[in-house]
Structure formats: structure tokens, C-alpha cells
Design a protein around this motif. Sequence first.
Motif, PDB file in Angstrom:
ATOM      1  N   LYS A  31       0.143  -7.789  13.401  1.00 52.05           N
ATOM      2  CA  LYS A  31       0.675  -7.691  14.760  1.00 52.05           C
ATOM      3  C   LYS A  31      -0.425  -7.290  15.726  1.00 52.05           C
ATOM      4  O   LYS A  31      -0.972  -6.191  15.629  1.00 52.05           O
ATOM      5  N   VAL A  32      -0.728  -8.179  16.663  1.00 50.84           N
ATOM      6  CA  VAL A  32      -1.688  -7.872  17.726  1.00 50.84           C
ATOM      7  C   VAL A  32      -1.017  -6.955  18.738  1.00 50.84           C
ATOM      8  O   VAL A  32       0.154  -7.136  19.092  1.00 50.84           O
ATOM      9  N   LEU A  33      -1.751  -5.954  19.199  1.00 50.14           N
ATOM     10  CA  LEU A  33      -1.221  -5.012  20.176  1.00 50.14           C
ATOM     11  C   LEU A  33      -1.688  -5.402  21.574  1.00 50.14           C
ATOM     12  O   LEU A  33      -2.863  -5.667  21.801  1.00 50.14           O
ATOM     13  N   GLU A  34      -0.732  -5.416  22.510  1.00 47.71           N
ATOM     14  CA  GLU A  34      -1.019  -5.717  23.906  1.00 47.71           C
ATOM     15  C   GLU A  34      -0.246  -4.738  24.788  1.00 47.71           C
ATOM     16  O   GLU A  34       0.968  -4.589  24.589  1.00 47.71           O
ATOM     17  N   PRO A  35      -0.899  -4.112  25.778  1.00 48.83           N
ATOM     18  CA  PRO A  35      -2.334  -4.071  26.033  1.00 48.83           C
ATOM     19  C   PRO A  35      -3.088  -3.519  24.809  1.00 48.83           C
ATOM     20  O   PRO A  35      -2.523  -2.768  24.012  1.00 48.83           O
ATOM     21  N   SER A  36      -4.337  -3.912  24.697  1.00 47.70           N
ATOM     22  CA  SER A  36      -5.127  -3.523  23.537  1.00 47.70           C
ATOM     23  C   SER A  36      -5.228  -2.011  23.437  1.00 47.70           C
ATOM     24  O   SER A  36      -5.538  -1.323  24.410  1.00 47.70           O
ATOM     25  N   VAL A  37      -4.945  -1.487  22.252  1.00 45.51           N
ATOM     26  CA  VAL A  37      -4.987  -0.045  22.037  1.00 45.51           C
ATOM     27  C   VAL A  37      -5.241   0.202  20.553  1.00 45.51           C
ATOM     28  O   VAL A  37      -4.833  -0.591  19.703  1.00 45.51           O
ATOM     29  N   VAL A  38      -5.945   1.274  20.251  1.00 42.00           N
ATOM     30  CA  VAL A  38      -6.141   1.697  18.867  1.00 42.00           C
ATOM     31  C   VAL A  38      -5.089   2.759  18.568  1.00 42.00           C
ATOM     32  O   VAL A  38      -5.065   3.807  19.217  1.00 42.00           O
ATOM     33  N   PRO A  39      -4.167   2.504  17.629  1.00 43.64           N
ATOM     34  CA  PRO A  39      -3.126   3.492  17.344  1.00 43.64           C
ATOM     35  C   PRO A  39      -3.723   4.844  16.955  1.00 43.64           C
ATOM     36  O   PRO A  39      -4.696   4.920  16.202  1.00 43.64           O
TER      37      PRO A  39
ATOM     38  N   ASP B  91      -6.655  -7.583  -1.242  1.00 48.85           N
ATOM     39  CA  ASP B  91      -5.611  -6.791  -1.901  1.00 48.85           C
ATOM     40  C   ASP B  91      -4.261  -7.484  -1.731  1.00 48.85           C
ATOM     41  O   ASP B  91      -3.696  -7.522  -0.631  1.00 48.85           O
ATOM     42  N   ASP B  92      -3.706  -8.039  -2.816  1.00 53.35           N
ATOM     43  CA  ASP B  92      -2.474  -8.806  -2.688  1.00 53.35           C
ATOM     44  C   ASP B  92      -1.281  -7.937  -2.308  1.00 53.35           C
ATOM     45  O   ASP B  92      -0.352  -8.397  -1.630  1.00 53.35           O
ATOM     46  N   LYS B  93      -1.273  -6.659  -2.706  1.00 59.18           N
ATOM     47  CA  LYS B  93      -0.169  -5.774  -2.325  1.00 59.18           C
ATOM     48  C   LYS B  93      -0.188  -5.513  -0.822  1.00 59.18           C
ATOM     49  O   LYS B  93       0.860  -5.466  -0.170  1.00 59.18           O
ATOM     50  N   LEU B  94      -1.379  -5.365  -0.275  1.00 61.39           N
ATOM     51  CA  LEU B  94      -1.500  -5.160   1.156  1.00 61.39           C
ATOM     52  C   LEU B  94      -1.198  -6.457   1.911  1.00 61.39           C
ATOM     53  O   LEU B  94      -0.541  -6.437   2.956  1.00 61.39           O
ATOM     54  N   ARG B  95      -1.652  -7.556   1.363  1.00 61.39           N
ATOM     55  CA  ARG B  95      -1.456  -8.851   2.014  1.00 61.39           C
ATOM     56  C   ARG B  95       0.029  -9.170   2.160  1.00 61.39           C
ATOM     57  O   ARG B  95       0.454  -9.754   3.159  1.00 61.39           O
ATOM     58  N   TRP B  96       0.816  -8.770   1.189  1.00 64.12           N
ATOM     59  CA  TRP B  96       2.261  -9.007   1.245  1.00 64.12           C
ATOM     60  C   TRP B  96       2.885  -8.344   2.474  1.00 64.12           C
ATOM     61  O   TRP B  96       3.811  -8.892   3.082  1.00 64.12           O
ATOM     62  N   LEU B  97       2.333  -7.210   2.878  1.00 62.03           N
ATOM     63  CA  LEU B  97       2.884  -6.491   4.018  1.00 62.03           C
ATOM     64  C   LEU B  97       2.541  -7.157   5.346  1.00 62.03           C
ATOM     65  O   LEU B  97       3.130  -6.822   6.378  1.00 62.03           O
ATOM     66  N   LEU B  98       1.590  -8.071   5.346  1.00 65.51           N
ATOM     67  CA  LEU B  98       1.190  -8.745   6.580  1.00 65.51           C
ATOM     68  C   LEU B  98       2.057  -9.965   6.869  1.00 65.51           C
ATOM     69  O   LEU B  98       2.010 -10.495   7.986  1.00 65.51           O
ATOM     70  N   ALA B  99       2.779 -10.435   5.863  1.00 68.87           N
ATOM     71  CA  ALA B  99       3.572 -11.659   6.028  1.00 68.87           C
ATOM     72  C   ALA B  99       4.630 -11.470   7.113  1.00 68.87           C
ATOM     73  O   ALA B  99       5.186 -10.369   7.246  1.00 68.87           O
ATOM     74  N   PRO B 100       4.905 -12.498   7.894  1.00 70.24           N
ATOM     75  CA  PRO B 100       4.347 -13.854   7.814  1.00 70.24           C
ATOM     76  C   PRO B 100       3.052 -14.025   8.596  1.00 70.24           C
ATOM     77  O   PRO B 100       2.534 -15.136   8.683  1.00 70.24           O
ATOM     78  N   GLY B 101       2.524 -12.947   9.150  1.00 67.37           N
ATOM     79  CA  GLY B 101       1.299 -13.018   9.926  1.00 67.37           C
ATOM     80  C   GLY B 101       1.575 -13.201  11.403  1.00 67.37           C
ATOM     81  O   GLY B 101       2.511 -13.892  11.798  1.00 67.37           O
ATOM     82  N   ASP B 102       0.748 -12.558  12.223  1.00 64.79           N
ATOM     83  CA  ASP B 102       0.878 -12.682  13.671  1.00 64.79           C
ATOM     84  C   ASP B 102       0.108 -13.923  14.135  1.00 64.79           C
ATOM     85  O   ASP B 102      -1.078 -14.088  13.827  1.00 64.79           O
ATOM     86  N   ILE B 103       0.772 -14.800  14.856  1.00 64.35           N
ATOM     87  CA  ILE B 103       0.156 -16.074  15.243  1.00 64.35           C
ATOM     88  C   ILE B 103      -1.097 -15.850  16.071  1.00 64.35           C
ATOM     89  O   ILE B 103      -2.152 -16.446  15.805  1.00 64.35           O
ATOM     90  N   GLU B 104      -1.025 -14.961  17.053  1.00 59.07           N
ATOM     91  CA  GLU B 104      -2.200 -14.710  17.886  1.00 59.07           C
ATOM     92  C   GLU B 104      -3.317 -14.066  17.070  1.00 59.07           C
ATOM     93  O   GLU B 104      -4.492 -14.410  17.220  1.00 59.07           O
ATOM     94  N   GLY B 105      -2.963 -13.145  16.189  1.00 60.66           N
ATOM     95  CA  GLY B 105      -3.979 -12.515  15.349  1.00 60.66           C
ATOM     96  C   GLY B 105      -4.674 -13.516  14.440  1.00 60.66           C
ATOM     97  O   GLY B 105      -5.905 -13.467  14.255  1.00 60.66           O
ATOM     98  N   ILE B 106      -3.926 -14.442  13.880  1.00 63.16           N
ATOM     99  CA  ILE B 106      -4.505 -15.466  13.009  1.00 63.16           C
ATOM    100  C   ILE B 106      -5.375 -16.424  13.815  1.00 63.16           C
ATOM    101  O   ILE B 106      -6.483 -16.792  13.394  1.00 63.16           O
TER     102      ILE B 106
END
Length: 792
Positions: A177-185, A597-612
Motif C-alpha cells: 500500500k502506497v501512502l499519500e501524502p507520502s509519510v514514513v509511519p 520471504d514467501d510468508k511476508l510476500r503472502w501479506l502483500l497480496a494482491p499488491g498495490d497497483i501504484e506501488g508495483i
Amino acid sequence: MTSTIQIESVEGLNAPAEILVDAWGVPHIRADSLDDLFFAQGFNAARDRLWQLDLWRKRGLGLLAADFGPGYLAQDYASRLFLYRGDMDAEWATYAPDAKDICTAFVAGINAYITLTEREPERLPPEFAQMGTKPARWEPEDVVRIRSHAMTRNILSEVLRTHVLTGADQATDDLRKVLEPSVVPTVPEGLDRSPVPLEVLTAYKLGTAAVMFSPERLAASLEEAWKWTKVTDLGDVVAEVGMQGSNNWVVDAAHTVTGRPLMASDPHRNHAVPALRYLVHLSAPGLDVIGAGEPVVPGVSIGHNGQIAFSLTIFYADQEDLYVYETKQGEPTGYRYEDSWQEMQVVEEVFAVKGAPDQVMALKFTRHGPVLFEQPERQKAYAVRSVWSTPGSAPYLRSLTSMRARTIAEFRDAMRGWGVPSSNHVFADVQGTIAWVPASWTPVRPNWDGLMPVPGDGRYEWDGFLDNEKLPRVVNPEKGFFATANEMNLPPDYPHAVGYEWIENSRTTRIHEVLHRSPQHSVDDACRLQTDVVSMPARRVCSLLDGLEADGDAAAALAYLKGWDHALAVDSGPAALFELWWAKHLKTGLLEALVPDDKLRWLLAPGDIEGILRALETPDERFGASPAAGRDALLRTTLAAAWRDCADRLGEDTSTWAWGRLHHALFEHSLASIEHGNEAFNIGPFPHGGSSVTPMHTGYRPSDFRTIAGASVRMVVDVGAWDESRWINAPGQSGDPRSPHYRDLAPIWAAGQYVPMLYSREAVDAAAPHRIRLEPQRASAPYVQAARAAGV
């Protein structure tokens, strides 16, 4: 037009009322008072959607297990966690001065129809007989207390972010998930750095889920009740949330061919049968409004009232937070708050269960909200704070005020009290004013950004809500139009924090491109734009292929895509290849390359279009020593795989390839899977163009390319020439499979076409083949019987 007339004698009506059902299933309801009007709206909603209404109420109130058995007990428990339990006087006052009276009349109408079904069981939709259930009567409070069908955010993302940032970095989380406005959590002080257990989301997902049926779930025993807590894979849940958006725009009179303002609206949600929304026309002294709403809610939320036109899309404010508590050793209902221990409120409730004894279970609440998960062994508990607990946050109910506004000033005043869903409202009136008026209960967080869970010890508290008048407003923009599609649309210098997780801007970019391109717009133009299937991501990705060297299957794919217009048309072969590449190969390959890391990758699904897209357009060291070369190698490899995959699915003859051979719309009834023959309740499939990133939103699941979300209702309003307006609803207005209006609109919708949205009395009278006359029950039975016998 020849009309059939149906006479109904009903208890609770003060004077005769009339329902004229036009050729497309739209009820035009006329009454002599508001009480009778909303009574008739409730009666009509039950006439057309009784199974849907009954299931909605039982799901929301946590009453499913009484009808369907132990397999639904866990969902009942979760649903009751989210019921509104506050001051009802404050609740009613927030929507409109007469909100309680309106809801009282509305449910009286529903109950009057239920009474008819008790005398004449053949009126019941067939689902009741199949499931062995009966519709239950409503209380006025049922309309507003159920919050769990609302669209709020972002507890899912907060939990996932703790996992991604623990195992990786912000660049990896941008793929989710891309954050807008850009911010570092910022990690809140005092928060345990370990990831929040994913089990925290179980109750939340279950409490907000639709009702699903299967033979196994219906046959579950009491001992198996708590096995039925899994909703779906987390990735599927996130995908569905990300696909729930909308488009709307408004154009001023100087920029239309008619010299009148024009408004277009197509709200997007998960596809279902019956449809989520319902078009209705309500007429009584002082009110003449037509539009779409949810059948369980009185009034309408998008449409017009003969003076103003109004519509909404989701404005992605952050309206919820996860709180993490330290609980007391040996006393897990005690939690630390400031310098002392406080006790959770424990509410014991009785759950009726079909075929089993009543179950008594304890619901727990902290000062912030319902407890979702407990870890006594770690002395931790987790609760969600949501706007749902705030008076006035029943979704769409503020429409009872806004739909009666006559001017922009009155509309803006109505929006000050609009809380849920957080919305981009667009407005146009017969004087020529157009406007953008976002509205939301937006929590003020004085000392954190809302992107991570926070300790529940008092350091992180909301400071009320931002005044809606402090949200940006645009009236009569110089460019002549305003358009929204769930994108981040806050001005660059906007001083208040609203939220950071918006829908990427593909749809709004295309809509603005088309609106800017033509100096004059028409109703036809708006219909074409609502069904536009140009993909901006396809345009961006294909630009990366210019000059790419390849051989074999990759070269064949490059040649096939060359010159393509990037439209995901139903008959387009390049569209089929591109979407298969994107959904099955390119995204998967990118995530595998950048996130080992496949366990971490699973948490990214389905992926943010803008981020990709950003990762592909600006490759970095994650692609290897030569990032651009690594990215190009990925493009070639996945493109070749997609070419072979497309040939396997659609055949070697590329002239027969078409996106609609893969992508399809099927409206699947919830009972279709439990008994042979129920497939007849399904509607479709229809070949489908578009995707989740095109103005014609048709978001699909990658497993089989079935459309799962998008616009069922589309509406284009010619402001002032109301009968020239158009609309469509899919699959039909009725939820009763026996009705001619159960599936009649689906093929029209699938073809991207529309039907008239009639408003004037003359136009409605000429196009209404069926009339239902409601008579107060005090009318003599012989009169009613004679009228029926005479066919009048």
C-alpha cells in the motif's frame, strides 16, 4: 400503456398510497404524507427484497444461528461486537429531526408486508421455503444500530503493517500500500515491536462478512461451531476492500451541449444477487426525490429531488484504530489505563442456536471499543476504536436530511452532520451551481498518524472529529467540472490529517483526461465515460516495452501488443494477453523477485497497483547490480510465460483471443452451492471488459477472472431536464427469482447500456405497466374483494 392494478389492504397506513412500477422495475411511490410515504417505501422494499432484508437484519443483529445452526454462531458473536450500544436519543437526532419517525414508518411498512406473507405464504420468496425459515419483524432501531455493513478503515492495514515493517522495510510495504501524502509511519512509543497476531482480524472480518452458505456449514454441530471463523484468505479480503470505490463527476452548464449541468455517478461495491442498491422514486407533499440507496435504508443517497442532484464516492478518511492493552496477571478483564487498572465491560448475551440449547456468551468492551482478541498468557488484549460507536454513524442515514436540501447552502449544512461512509459528495442544481463537498467523521489524532496500532494506556486518544466544514470545498471550479474516483484529492497545502491510504489514481486520471479533452459534454458522453475501458496501468507498463529486445515467445507477445490502444475491450486479444500477464505472471514475478520471504510476500497480496508500477518504472538495487537490466529480464520472462499461458487457455489461433473469453460477470446467489437446481438463481455469465483500474470498474479475482466488484448502479442526471436522465442497475431491481425484474437489467448492463430514469408524473404514468394501490386496513373487505375481482 395498459396497466394492471393490484389492491392491497394493509395495517398501519393512514390514507391510500400508490406504487407505480415502471417497465424496468423502478417503484414510483406516491403518498399524501411523509409517514405514509416511508411506510410504503418499507412495504415495497419487502415486496421486492424480503429475503435480502431479512438476511441483512439477522446478520447484523447476530441472529443467524437461530435459523441456520451452530455453523453461524461465531459470526453472530462477531456481529454483536459491532452493534451500536449508545444513547438512542443522540443517535436519532444526528440524522434528521424526524429520523425516528421515518424509520418507524419504514419498518412498519416492512412488517405490514411480513403480515401479508403470514396470511398468504405463497408471497414469500422461495429461499425461505428452501431454508425452512421465516422473516422476522423489525424494530426502528434495527435500521440504525447495525454498523457492520459500513465502509470504514484501516485496522486491516495497521495489523499487516506491523508484520511487513518487522520483517522488511517501507519500500516493501509500498508494494502492499502506497501512502499519500507520502509519510514514513511512526512506531508509537510503548508499542511492542513484535507483529500484532493476525488472529486479531478474525472477529473483525467475520463480523463484517456477508452470509455464505455451504452444506458443511449448515450441518455443523455445536462442537464444530468455532471452526467456522475463517472468512477467506487475507489477500482476498484486502483485494475486495481495495476494489470498493466509486466514480462521480459533475459538469457545469457552460461545458455541456444542453446548457444545463450534468452529474454522473456509479458507486462500486461487491457484486451480488440481489443487487446491493435499489432505485426508488418517493413523492409526497414537500418531497419528490428519485435515486438509489440500500433497500434496508429509507430515503435515497444518490439521485435528485427536482432542484438539486447529488451523488457520492468514498473519501478515504482513516476512521478506526487498533488499541493494544496490557492486561492484569490472573485477571484478564483488567487492563492498564494511565496509572490504574480498569475493568472491561462484560456483557453476557443469549444466542439462540437451531437444533441446540441457547448459548450464553460474554462480549467484552474497553473504553475504546469491542475486544477482538485476547492473549492472557502474554497479558495482552486488542480492541478496535471506530466511528461506529459514535451517534450518527449508521451509513447513509444522514441522507434523510441531505436529500431534502434545495440549495448549496442547505446541502453543505447537511454535510456537516454526515459521518459514514466518508464520502466525496458532488452537487449540481437548477441554478447552475456545481460543487464538491467531502464529508466524514475524521478523528483528530494529536500525537500519531493512525498508521500503526497504539497502546491503550491513555497516551493515544482521539480529540474529537474534524469539523466537516474544514474539509476542502470547491464550488463552481474554473475548469467547469469536478471529478472523483477515490484518489488522494486533498490540496497540496491542506493542513489537516485525514488519511493516507487511498485508491490509486488510474480511474481518475482517465476520467480527467476525457473531460479535459472535450469542451462540451452530453448525457451520451457521460454514459460512454462510465463504460470506458482504457487502462492507464496498461499504458504505463506497455511504455516500458518500447525498445525491449526479446526473442521466441516474448518477441511474439511484444509484436501482439504493439499498437494496442490499451483498452480492455471485451473482444480485444491484446487485452486478454495483457491482463493475463499482469494478474498471473508480472505481479507474481515482481513480488517473488523483490520479496524473497514467501510468508511476508503472502501479506502483500494482491499488491498495490501504484506501488508495483513505481517499482517497475524506477527499478532499484532489489533488481540486482544493474536494476534496469534486471527489470527488463523480468519483463521478458513473464511476458513469454503469459504468451504460452494465453495460448493454453484460448488456443493457438491468436485471432480468436478476447478478454471476454476470460473475464466474465456472474451474479451468484448465496444458495447456489447448497442444492442441485439452485444454479437457476444465478444470473450470467456475461463476457466482460474493463478491470478495477478502468472507469468501467470490473474488478476480478485472478483465480478465474470473474468480476467480483464494480458498478451495479450507473446514473447520469441531466439537471433540470430530469426525464432525459438515464440509469441502470444489475442484475435487476427485484430480489425475488420469480419476478420479471430479477434478471431483466443484467444483459443491458453487461452491454454497457442504460434505461430511462423517469421523473415527471406524465412520463411515469405513461411507462408504468403495474400499479399497486395500498389501502388502509379499515377499508371493507367486500370493497377490496370486489376491486380485485374487477381487476382494478
